[in-house]
Design a protein around this motif. Sequence first.
Motif, PDB file in Angstrom:
ATOM      1  N   GLU A 295     -17.951   1.304  34.112  1.00 52.23           N
ATOM      2  CA  GLU A 295     -16.877   1.387  33.107  1.00 52.23           C
ATOM      3  C   GLU A 295     -15.901   0.224  33.242  1.00 52.23           C
ATOM      4  O   GLU A 295     -14.702   0.403  33.465  1.00 52.23           O
TER       5      GLU A 295
ATOM      6  N   HIS B 121     -22.097   5.401  28.248  1.00 59.06           N
ATOM      7  CA  HIS B 121     -21.532   6.672  28.710  1.00 59.06           C
ATOM      8  C   HIS B 121     -21.045   7.476  27.509  1.00 59.06           C
ATOM      9  O   HIS B 121     -20.346   6.936  26.647  1.00 59.06           O
TER      10      HIS B 121
ATOM     11  N   TRP C  33      -9.749  10.202  41.925  1.00 61.08           N
ATOM     12  CA  TRP C  33     -10.069  11.626  41.852  1.00 61.08           C
ATOM     13  C   TRP C  33      -9.354  12.431  42.926  1.00 61.08           C
ATOM     14  O   TRP C  33      -9.808  12.541  44.059  1.00 61.08           O
TER      15      TRP C  33
ATOM     16  N   GLU D 139     -24.199   8.160  32.340  1.00 60.15           N
ATOM     17  CA  GLU D 139     -23.272   9.300  32.454  1.00 60.15           C
ATOM     18  C   GLU D 139     -23.304  10.069  31.152  1.00 60.15           C
ATOM     19  O   GLU D 139     -23.002   9.510  30.085  1.00 60.15           O
TER      20      GLU D 139
ATOM     21  N   PHE E  76     -26.491  12.189  38.950  1.00 56.76           N
ATOM     22  CA  PHE E  76     -25.372  11.326  39.332  1.00 56.76           C
ATOM     23  C   PHE E  76     -24.501  12.099  40.314  1.00 56.76           C
ATOM     24  O   PHE E  76     -24.158  13.262  40.071  1.00 56.76           O
TER      25      PHE E  76
ATOM     26  N   ALA F 149     -24.055  14.004  34.563  1.00 57.92           N
ATOM     27  CA  ALA F 149     -22.862  14.036  35.410  1.00 57.92           C
ATOM     28  C   ALA F 149     -22.398  15.494  35.582  1.00 57.92           C
ATOM     29  O   ALA F 149     -22.160  16.142  34.578  1.00 57.92           O
ATOM     30  N   GLN F 150     -22.235  15.904  36.793  1.00 53.55           N
ATOM     31  CA  GLN F 150     -22.668  15.394  38.084  1.00 53.55           C
ATOM     32  C   GLN F 150     -23.355  16.517  38.866  1.00 53.55           C
ATOM     33  O   GLN F 150     -22.956  17.664  38.708  1.00 53.55           O
TER      34      GLN F 150
ATOM     35  N   LEU G 247     -12.455  18.140  38.837  1.00 50.46           N
ATOM     36  CA  LEU G 247     -13.383  18.373  37.718  1.00 50.46           C
ATOM     37  C   LEU G 247     -14.431  19.452  38.000  1.00 50.46           C
ATOM     38  O   LEU G 247     -15.619  19.288  37.711  1.00 50.46           O
TER      39      LEU G 247
ATOM     40  N   TRP H  50     -17.853  18.183  29.414  1.00 50.09           N
ATOM     41  CA  TRP H  50     -16.641  17.973  30.224  1.00 50.09           C
ATOM     42  C   TRP H  50     -15.549  18.885  29.680  1.00 50.09           C
ATOM     43  O   TRP H  50     -15.146  18.747  28.524  1.00 50.09           O
TER      44      TRP H  50
ATOM     45  N   GLU I 213     -21.029  11.449  42.488  1.00 47.32           N
ATOM     46  CA  GLU I 213     -19.892  10.573  42.800  1.00 47.32           C
ATOM     47  C   GLU I 213     -19.084  11.162  43.955  1.00 47.32           C
ATOM     48  O   GLU I 213     -19.113  12.372  44.200  1.00 47.32           O
TER      49      GLU I 213
HETATM   50  O1  AHR Z   1     -17.996  11.387  35.846  1.00 48.88           O
HETATM   51  C1  AHR Z   1     -16.609  11.349  35.928  1.00 48.88           C
HETATM   52  C2  AHR Z   1     -16.048  10.004  35.513  1.00 48.88           C
HETATM   53  O2  AHR Z   1     -16.320   9.773  34.177  1.00 48.88           O
HETATM   54  C3  AHR Z   1     -16.600   8.814  36.207  1.00 48.88           C
HETATM   55  O3  AHR Z   1     -15.994   8.550  37.427  1.00 48.88           O
HETATM   56  C4  AHR Z   1     -16.339   7.701  35.238  1.00 48.88           C
HETATM   57  O4  AHR Z   1     -17.310   6.703  35.303  1.00 48.88           O
HETATM   58  C5  AHR Z   1     -16.311   8.390  33.902  1.00 48.88           C
HETATM   59  O5  AHR Z   1     -15.176   8.075  33.182  1.00 48.88           O
END
Ligand code: AHR
Length: 495
Positions: free
Chosen positions: A176, A242, A99, A299, A26, A347-348, A315, A303, A28
């Motif tokens: 989401e 997710h 972001w 996802e 993934f 992710a990611q 992030l 984190w 973004e």
């Molecule tokens: O991957 C980071 C974020 O996490 C994404 O933008 C969102 O889809 C999720 O909440």
Amino acid sequence: TCAQTTVTIQEKENAPIISKHIYGHFAEHLGRCIYGGFYVGEDSNIPNTNGVRTDIIEALKELKVPNLRWPGGCFADTYHWKDGIGAKEDRPTIVNQWWGGVTEDNSFGTHDFLNLCEALGAEPYLAANIGSGTVKEFTDWIQYVNHDGESPMANLRKENGRDKPWGVTYWGVGNEMWGCGGNMTPEYYANLYRQYATFMSSWNNDKGIYRIASGANVDDYHWTEVLMRDIPKHLIEGVALHSYSFVEWNDKGPAANFNEKQYFKTMERALNMETLITKHVAVMDKYDPDKKIDLIVDEWGGWYNVEEGTNPGFLYQQNTMRDAMIAGATLNIFNNHSERVKMANLAQTVNVLQAVILTDDEKMILTPTYHVMKMYAVHQDATLLPIDLKSDKYEFEGNSVPAISASASINKEGVAHVSLVNVDMNKAHKITLDFQKMKLNKATANILTSAKVQDHNSFENPNKIVVKEYEDFKFKKGTLELEVPAFSVIVFEIK
Ligand code: AHR
């Protein structure tokens, strides 16, 4: 002291194929994933292929990346794809409102992404804007990338220098939708989904079109229930889910200098994927007993709090042996549920969350997660060998999780692979792999481990953690015996 775990592996008729798409990624528009990560621009001193770093392309090819999801995440429901085509100097800007609030110049757009996927040999998975877009904008995008003939969007594509369509099969209908995609109720989204999906044509793309409904947040089984109940089967191929692993949402803990309590909590959350999938699948079974609709975990990953001194909205986090544990254990769960789980996206990919690649100007490192993904690529499109696993426990302050996680497959050449993870950060666990009636002629193995669970690769020491050969196992009448060291991943090849 070592405890004992037995893994029984058995060939089964009609066992599912482990879809290679479980090993998807993934990317973004977030922090330095696209801009300053993948994409440095054609004029950069860093060697690139049409603006995309050549070292990243080469590293990802080694992973056999089957699919790549883009452009979001939350960004997807703010993105207007027409702003990212045509002459780069004429493109309007976009402020990345989710972001970091940064202004982007739209220089990385649809052509750039789809050409990147071609270079990787990966299937693109486009997440479309439902939250702030329109049906027309969405269907125009599909026509633009898939129509091979005379049509307004195919003509525009040709004007922009691409004659043949790319052929995009995988489409996300929003992201989401319960949160950043529009804070919708499941009932409202299900109706909206029906409307959008009705107008999605494949434009005779060879592989048709595969529509993925924006899925539940973690254990929101009601969300899955409403989607399965209210969306007619002819309009949907996949429903998403997710779930991330962290210590606590409000204080996710450090990425590298974590303590055992934080480690244990992260493992609990990662291993909870087993329960999440089992329960979401039970809801799906109720409405779709023939398993026509797939579960897509688009996802997942670890984190944590961002590295000190970096933009909180970017992030950016380090990647340690803890992440190798999350990756190995989660992929085992997906493999073992491959009957229903047909795609997943870590992710990611670059510089964001549980990244496989980190960059710093011209430097690039491969993370422990990268190495796990590479070790596990042997499972892609192989047939699942169902396992029976009785694991010893990893205990911490009165709580426990199974220490050992495993999955196994056999490929078209008849070569079997078994992947084992010991998430116990304190001790090795003895394992017996029992192959029942399967033939065992020759076994080889690789291991990913390190001295400390907090260990990671860095720009100064990029090869601190690398895959090594592992020979410390014994054959014994149809079984293999070994001791899996604390926090390590082992993959066996058996011929
Ligand atoms: O991957 C980071 C974020 O996490 C994404 O933008 C969102 O889809 C999720 O909440």
